[in-house]
Write an enzyme that holds these catalytic residues in place. Sequence first.
Site, PDB file in Angstrom:
ATOM      1  N   GLN A   1       0.850  -1.196   0.000  1.00 29.10           N
ATOM      2  CA  GLN A   1       0.000   0.000   0.000  1.00 29.10           C
ATOM      3  C   GLN A   1       0.888   1.249   0.000  1.00 29.10           C
ATOM      4  O   GLN A   1       0.387   2.365  -0.153  1.00 29.10           O
ATOM      5  CB  GLN A   1      -0.902   0.019   1.236  1.00 29.10           C
ATOM      6  CG  GLN A   1      -1.822  -1.192   1.334  1.00 29.10           C
ATOM      7  CD  GLN A   1      -2.516  -1.247   2.679  1.00 29.10           C
ATOM      8  OE1 GLN A   1      -3.616  -0.699   2.868  1.00 29.10           O
ATOM      9  NE2 GLN A   1      -1.870  -1.906   3.635  1.00 29.10           N
TER      10      GLN A   1
ATOM     11  N   HIS B   1      -1.336   1.372  -4.453  1.00 27.60           N
ATOM     12  CA  HIS B   1      -1.693   2.792  -4.301  1.00 27.60           C
ATOM     13  C   HIS B   1      -0.779   3.692  -5.126  1.00 27.60           C
ATOM     14  O   HIS B   1      -0.694   4.902  -4.871  1.00 27.60           O
ATOM     15  CB  HIS B   1      -1.637   3.194  -2.824  1.00 27.60           C
ATOM     16  CG  HIS B   1      -2.725   2.570  -2.014  1.00 27.60           C
ATOM     17  ND1 HIS B   1      -2.702   2.529  -0.634  1.00 27.60           N
ATOM     18  CD2 HIS B   1      -3.865   1.940  -2.379  1.00 27.60           C
ATOM     19  CE1 HIS B   1      -3.793   1.919  -0.197  1.00 27.60           C
ATOM     20  NE2 HIS B   1      -4.509   1.539  -1.232  1.00 27.60           N
TER      21      HIS B   1
ATOM     22  N   THR C   1       0.392  -2.955   8.695  1.00 24.84           N
ATOM     23  CA  THR C   1      -0.783  -2.240   8.194  1.00 24.84           C
ATOM     24  C   THR C   1      -1.895  -2.309   9.237  1.00 24.84           C
ATOM     25  O   THR C   1      -2.096  -3.325   9.881  1.00 24.84           O
ATOM     26  CB  THR C   1      -1.267  -2.799   6.838  1.00 24.84           C
ATOM     27  OG1 THR C   1      -2.409  -2.042   6.395  1.00 24.84           O
ATOM     28  CG2 THR C   1      -1.627  -4.273   6.901  1.00 24.84           C
TER      29      THR C   1
END
Length: 230
Positions: A88, A106, A173
């Site tokens: 991410q 992302h 995360t």
Amino acid sequence: MDKIVILTGAGISAESGLGTFRDAGGIWTQHRLEDVATPEGFARDPALVHGFYNARRAQAARARPNAAHRALARLQAGWRGEVVIVTQNVDALHEAGGATGVLHMHGMLSGALCAACDHRWPAPMEMFPGTPCPACGALRARPDVVWFGEMPRHMDAIMDHLDSAGLFVAIGTSGQVWPAAGFVRDAAAGGARTLELNLAHSEISDAFDETREGPASRLVPAWVDEMLGS
Ligand code: APR
């Protein structure tokens, strides 16, 4: 099923000096994400958004991969099956640590995108509202990152990897942003065993077969040593 699929978040880059988003003092306590990480925010004030990403690009340029990034590259090189890293993060520390084939769902700080013609090029260190697109000349350059409300990248490939994974590991995360937060359940549905490596209990910890708490720079090398039997 020797495929290992790894999902990383901001926590793996924290010990390289890059901020996380939702920890104490995190990025979203310093900036309103609505202002700097949405298409509406960019339309409202492109200079503010470019300033935000220029600062993060400069910080990322000074950062070095840590032992966790390097350990994942070692796993890719030494594991008997495929090791797929989905991140991410928009920094390039996985690549700097030797990893290959990283799927940046992302996007990346190092990329620029023209909002007029979709041309992509390597982002300069600093971008401004007046930065012209090298292809069409429009003054619509933006960071090539995925904002809230936009589609994450490589989702078809990621879902295929999750479905065929033997082991799914989430590292650093908080599990608060979808669709990444659901990957553990997708992988488990495909028969994978699941492991979380995080500094603290997260929103998704209860969905994992096993969770280990501690800093990534300690947990990840130890886990890779276990996997490689060294
Ligand atoms: N080692 C391991 N984990 C850590 C460390 C560390 N040294 N430091 C922090 N963490 C963990 C925290 O416990 C937390 O679970 O990293 C996680 C960071 O969570 P977030 O700040 O929410 O970052 P992330 O999960 O990557 O956010 C996902 O949200 O804002 C969007 O696009 C942005 O990609 C980002 C997405």
